[in-house]
Enzyme design. Sequence first.
Site: not given
Lengths: 295, 533
Positions: B84, B113, B149, B177-178, B261, B263, B265, B276, B310-311, B336, B339, B458
């Site tokens: 998932h 293009d 994951w 790919s990315s 991390h 990732e 963002y 926006s 922080h993870h 943040t 924003k 979890r």
Amino acid sequence: MSSHENYYVPAQSKWPIVATIGMLTTVYGVATWFNDLKAERAESNGPLIFFIGGLILAYMLFGWFGAVIKESRSGLYSPQMDRSFRWGMSWFIFSEVMFFAAFFGALFYIRMWAGPWLGGEGDKGVANMLWPGFEYSWPLLNNPDPKLFPAPSGVISAWGLPLINTILLVTSSFTVTFAHHALKKNNRKPLKIWLALTVLLGIAFLILQVEEYVHAYNELGLTLGSGIYGATFFMLTGFHGAHVTLGALILTVMLVRVWRGHFDADQHFGFEAASWYWHFVDVVWIGLFVFVYVL
Amino acid sequence: MSAVIDSHKEHGHAGHDHHHGPAKGLMRWVLTTNHKDIGSMYLWFSFAMFLLGGSMAMVIRAELFQPGLQIVEPAFFNQMTTMHGLIMVFGAVMPAFVGLANWMIPLMVGAPDMALPRMNNFSFWLLPAAFGLLVSTLFTEGGGPNFGWTFYAPLSTTYAPESVTFFIFAIHLMGISSIMGAINVIATILNLRAPGMTLMKMPLFVWTWLITAFLLIAVMPVLAGVVTMMLMDIHFGTSFFSAAGGGDPVLFQHVFWFFGHPEVYIMILPAFGAVSSIIPAFARKPLFGYTSMVYATASIAFLSFIVWAHHMFTVGIPLTGELFFMYATMLIAVPTGVKVFNWASTMWQGSMTFEAPMLFSVAFVILFTIGGFSGLMLAIAPADFQYHDTYFVVAHFHYVLVPGAIFGIFASAYYWLPKWTGHMYDETLAKLHFWMSFIGMNLAFFPMHFVGLAGMPRRIPDYNLQFADFNMISSVGAFTFGATQFLFLFIVIKCIRGGKPAPAKPWDGAEGLEWTVPSPAPYHTFSTPPEVK
């Protein structure tokens, strides 16, 4: 920005899907192969699938790059297209830098923190309770669990083959630049000589690197499985060696193209990209020489 | 390759539009180099993955509907949580934004293009290959990946099922790919802008994608590095993540989160950009604080590189590390906050209407902020020892990802559907989609804060009786949210097949070059660059 007028949008192309099929086949084959090896299965069709994938990829590389070269030589690319290629190559090299950064980061983390902690030093010295009496040193010649990971009996000295290899690669960075200057002045003969010399220096580097590996495996017991020193050593030098191989291959293609009369004094981004790549592998080597061999 | 050169002779030169439309048949999609085709394929692929990853979430919620083990084996439950997460992150959210980028960036900067159209097609087709490889492992002996994951070593190395090797190579394909997609976006933005489109005139969606692309190129190779180290540990006897050989399992977490991390963002910045554009359009006011939005985005991107640990507060890092990463993380609240206040100020005294894109955008601002606040709570290192690996964390990141990233994608889809299809979507159904999603999603994820704070861990298929009521509510909410997405599918198909014809600019407050071309956007646009004043 008048160059917008000549923007080139290529028509449909089969190469991306061929490349995808090639890559999928290759990685499926290699993963099957690895799993069968680990499970010690007698028969594996992994190598065959891997080989077929490799063939598809080779076909794709010839076809796709061939198409781009053909388009470029028939003058379809505007200065703007040229800039897109330049951005593309620069960011690709940046991504490669980050790939190596992961392995350098791992090396620094082990040497600065994890290793000393395991030896009982500093904030997290309690880690020493896992293997009491383990003493940390770098290069690590005594692993915490020598049964699982037998330590090497010695390490490669920086001032033998690695020093020679450093000289070879740094020299090759100069020769490829001399070749570039010759190309810009349209001096084809020195261009060929300097470029050929660069390729030869790259091949010499690779031969010496293989010799070093043989020495490490046979005489020092320094292997992938000999603990974190061997792991980081072979990971960093191995991926660097793979990149030198690729770079030498690209430069060889450039040499063939030069021989066939491709490139002129103004339009030669293919050559430039190859030389950027070569400088990049050279710079990575300097990092390796300092942090893997000397310090 | 003569076709390429011929078509160029026919169509290529200044001032002429490309007269040919799309090719016929299935091969159009396989061989295409058109950014709109590729954008559509990305979006459809993303939606298919969204349903697949979502159906796995339904399995998880069905199992957690009641305490005890009812529906699936714990081993399969682990595969569901793992797949998932992987599918939603790499298969649903990221490709959706790449699809939006493909469709909209050339239209927004006035380019014909993407910069490298063939590579663009390659980037897309690698994704079905990668996910085919990954998902197929569910049906192999030993099962698919089951280590979460985040695939922490040694769960993903020493104790991993055989399918981990396929997982590693699938990650490599996604990474390639990315990276290629990101290179394409950067080259397009930096090199293909119309004359007069200076950097500080670019729509924020373009800005946020430029920064996202930079993040992608910086961290996807690091992910490739960490899975390569896993591969070596598993198959070649190295000891990167094994302390017995002098390595360290925590090393895995450092390298993974150095990727992980930024990732998160990568998954939210393009949504910031889209919102926006949408909020000013429906508030009928220019965006408040454009320049500060650009700098805030850049600051968030910079900070994303220095907060990864922080993870890992509870894993055992030195006190200095805990403090550094705690304060650095809290610093993210500043840009943040800039924003969020800018979006609120844009709406302030605006002539607002609440069509579906605006509903999703307003919900985005409010609910993403809730996710941001729970993030601040998690950033407090000593408190995190209580929250770590509980449902509070699950609540937190689902609040930033579902009403954050996914609502951002829904808002974008409704906002640009008229441009893509030439028809207006069914507003009534779209509003129903919004409210059902809004209610379902809050019902699913809000109670998770409570059970998390009370200590429910979890990734476990069973739980203490005291959590039963909230879990049942969560499951009902999740089923509601999940079922509602078929309504979205219906709305999109209905919009493609017909509906009120859309004018070139269907939203009267909308700004930008994409509204200067007809709806639906012709197959080739801006073959001659527009002049931007």
